[in-house]
Design an enzyme around this catalytic site. Sequence first.
Site, PDB file in Angstrom:
ATOM      1  N   ARG A 510       0.800  -1.227   0.000  1.00 58.95           N
ATOM      2  CA  ARG A 510       0.000   0.000   0.000  1.00 58.95           C
ATOM      3  C   ARG A 510       0.836   1.282   0.000  1.00 58.95           C
ATOM      4  NH1 ARG A 510      -2.232   1.078   4.235  1.00 58.95           N
ATOM      5  NH2 ARG A 510      -1.074  -0.315   5.623  1.00 58.95           N
ATOM      6  N   VAL A 612      12.797 -22.146  -2.740  1.00 55.34           N
ATOM      7  CA  VAL A 612      12.618 -23.571  -2.441  1.00 55.34           C
ATOM      8  C   VAL A 612      13.495 -23.916  -1.246  1.00 55.34           C
ATOM      9  CG1 VAL A 612      12.813 -25.936  -3.283  1.00 55.34           C
ATOM     10  CG2 VAL A 612      12.186 -24.111  -4.869  1.00 55.34           C
ATOM     11  N   ASP A 681       1.247 -24.026  -3.050  1.00 47.49           N
ATOM     12  CA  ASP A 681       2.582 -23.478  -2.818  1.00 47.49           C
ATOM     13  C   ASP A 681       3.653 -24.526  -3.130  1.00 47.49           C
ATOM     14  OD1 ASP A 681       4.240 -21.252  -1.732  1.00 47.49           O
ATOM     15  OD2 ASP A 681       4.797 -22.786  -0.271  1.00 47.49           O
ATOM     16  N   LYS A 685       6.888 -24.703  -5.990  1.00 41.13           N
ATOM     17  CA  LYS A 685       8.266 -25.107  -5.707  1.00 41.13           C
ATOM     18  C   LYS A 685       8.699 -26.267  -6.601  1.00 41.13           C
ATOM     19  CE  LYS A 685       7.927 -23.728  -0.842  1.00 41.13           C
ATOM     20  NZ  LYS A 685       7.931 -24.173   0.567  1.00 41.13           N
TER      21      LYS A 685
END
Length: 818
Positions: A510, A612, A681, A685
């Site tokens: 922001r 990773v 997620d 990876k």
Amino acid sequence: MKILKFGGSSVGTPERISSIIELVTHSNRYAPGEVRGIVVSAFQGVTDELIGLANQASKGDDGYKTRLQALERRHLEAIEALVPVARRSAILASAKVTLNELGDLLHGITLVSECSPRTLDLIMSFGERLSAFIIAEAFISRGHDAEMLDAREIVWTNEVFGNARPDKEKTEAATRAYFASHPKLQIVTGFIGTSNTELTTTLGRGGSDYTASILGAALTVDEIEIWTDVDGMLTADPRKVPKAFPIPEITFEEAMELCHFGAKVIYPPTMQPAIDAHIPLVIKNTLRPDSLGTRIVENAATLPYPITGISSIGSIALIRLEGSGMVGVAGTAARLFKALAAARINIILITQASSEHTICCAIDPTSIDSARGAVHEEFALEIQAGMISPLVVEEDLAIVSIVGERMRQTPGISARVFAALGSNAINVVAVAQGSSELNISAVISHEDETKALNALHDEFFANRAKTINLWIIGTGLIGSTLLKQLDAQRDILRDTLALDLQLRGIANSRKMILAKESDDSLDFTIELSDSSPAFIASDFVDHIRTAHLPNCVFVDCTASEDVPQHYARLLRKNIAVVTPNKRGISSEIDLYNQILSAAHDRRTPFLHETCVGAALPVLSTLRDLVRSGDKVHRIEAVLSGTLSFIFNSMDEGRSFSDAVREAKQLGYTEPDPRDDLSGADVARKVLILARNAGLPFEISQVAIHPILPPEASSWSVDEFLERLPTLNSHFEQQVTQARASGKRLFFGALIDCVERRAEIGLRAVPLDHPFCALSGSDNIVAFSTRRYSPNALVVKGPGAGAEVTAAGVFADIIRIAS
């Protein structure tokens, strides 16, 4: 015996004049009679004001009278401040006579509507004449045996008005005779002289320094001191290179080179009389009289650096004469230089290709039209015949130069210069180096001048700390932790690795804060607030690209899909990128290739090790295997610290719901744990690993075997957490089944490079499998390759948590800096 010279800034106010009187007479700096003469400039800004008055008067503009009154008021007020009342009337009257003479001259200029160079020299002389008169009277008023010396009585010159050259023999004889018969301290007008026909002349740029040098040489003094407003000669311009520092001692040749290429402390020709007489010059700071300053001598002490200093000329133009008609033709260069000389064009730098096809010269941009006209006239026949091309002009350029006696016969200096420039995306347009090996100059874009100076300064004075300029976006858990680590380690890095980390910009989704100036930096503890400017990714990136600073690193600690769109732009400007954000390199293969190509083409670091395995060396190990010629057959991995913790906890007897809640409380999960449990997620990876192994996969090619029921995606976060216990029996059954068959349950990933497939999901593996060595939130990656078979190469350790991930990002920053 010494001659001192004080410039305009040193005599700019009555307070500063009082301080130099104190400095010369009441300090322990000089023995009685040691200072034989003090050369002074006009008050600060007065010479420019006199030129402005003359120009205004020549146009018939009566407005010059108002400016003249202000000039008069300034000098009379200086007398009132420096001279006691008892002596003031006569001195004010004398000054008023001189000022009236100036007014009459200006009136005469208005009548003829012209100001010749001869008249302008006379006008300019009033600045030094008034200054020396007032300063001499101030010395006398404090009880010192002093008197004013109008240099027109001793400095004899030719009649090249505006840039007169002294008659050496006549001037030295007059100077010796005058000083022999005038034992008082002489307060001498700088800058001015007189011709053989007794016309007032000026000595041009650096004229007061020249006067001091002439007098010092004539009197064979022990030392000439030039007092100014800087701490001597610095390794670079401190306005452009904040880390510049004073040079204690420098040779005449080095000083000449540095001053020629922009160091404005002293004008090169003014040193010549001192050089000829083997007299040291000392540059001192009036505002900091106890600072050591710089001694300019024949043989300087050796500095612990390969070069002595760096300077630049910020605005030059490059003219290029080229054509096949130049090859093997004797006299082409002579004709070019003769034509430019006839047009009174000063050549700053010359370079010629060994092919004889081109000759380049750097000149002042104001001389472009004159140069083009002179060259086209000289080579009109060759241009008409097509043997030589019309003059090529490149503008908006600058020259940066490194200078130093130690460069001679030192291999590798040029390589370091061009490596430092190249690694910071600074293109070199032309190069010049003399056979003396005292100077290497490069012509670059004007906008790269400051960046080049800082890059070269860091390269050659690195043991004084190399600056790494950081822009960090993302102040969540990882970003805020990184900032704390940087703040805690900053002083240690400066002391142990000579690395100076500077934060230039910070942002979240922001708000953002950017350093206003290139030499400003932000505190690592700074916090974004509602009053901070709104964050606009393109503005943030443009700030980095246009900062023109060397050694820039952009750190993306967000999970944004938009920010990685800017990676390639940054990399192409040789701005290194460090990120734990998987979105960019797990997005469409086109963006992935674009980012890697930009990094490869510009040889700019793009480090994403933490994408990773957090700080584990997973990607670097995989890249090393591939680069060294190994063949990757299979990769098995547990890549989610969150899921590793959950299933390890269940194996210890906890329920699925309790394990998820504890992981959330420990900060292992995203705010919505389904982001972890969905496997999205982990899939990213896996995609990153696959691509690094040579498989050009898209995310759709990673098969995900979900562990949550389909309806869970429609629940709110609170509703999901509330319904977690309803899933316990499902997972408890799978854990029990695995145990019964002598196995353990993991959320694992498999990349089969032979069959070219990738998948993730729950896997039950034998107890001797590497996965079974996991505990807590650890990650593990097992590489089965041609070399590592049947026993896989295993990388194992903490793969989640803000501390380890931020530490991995920090390590990547240090890797780039080193």
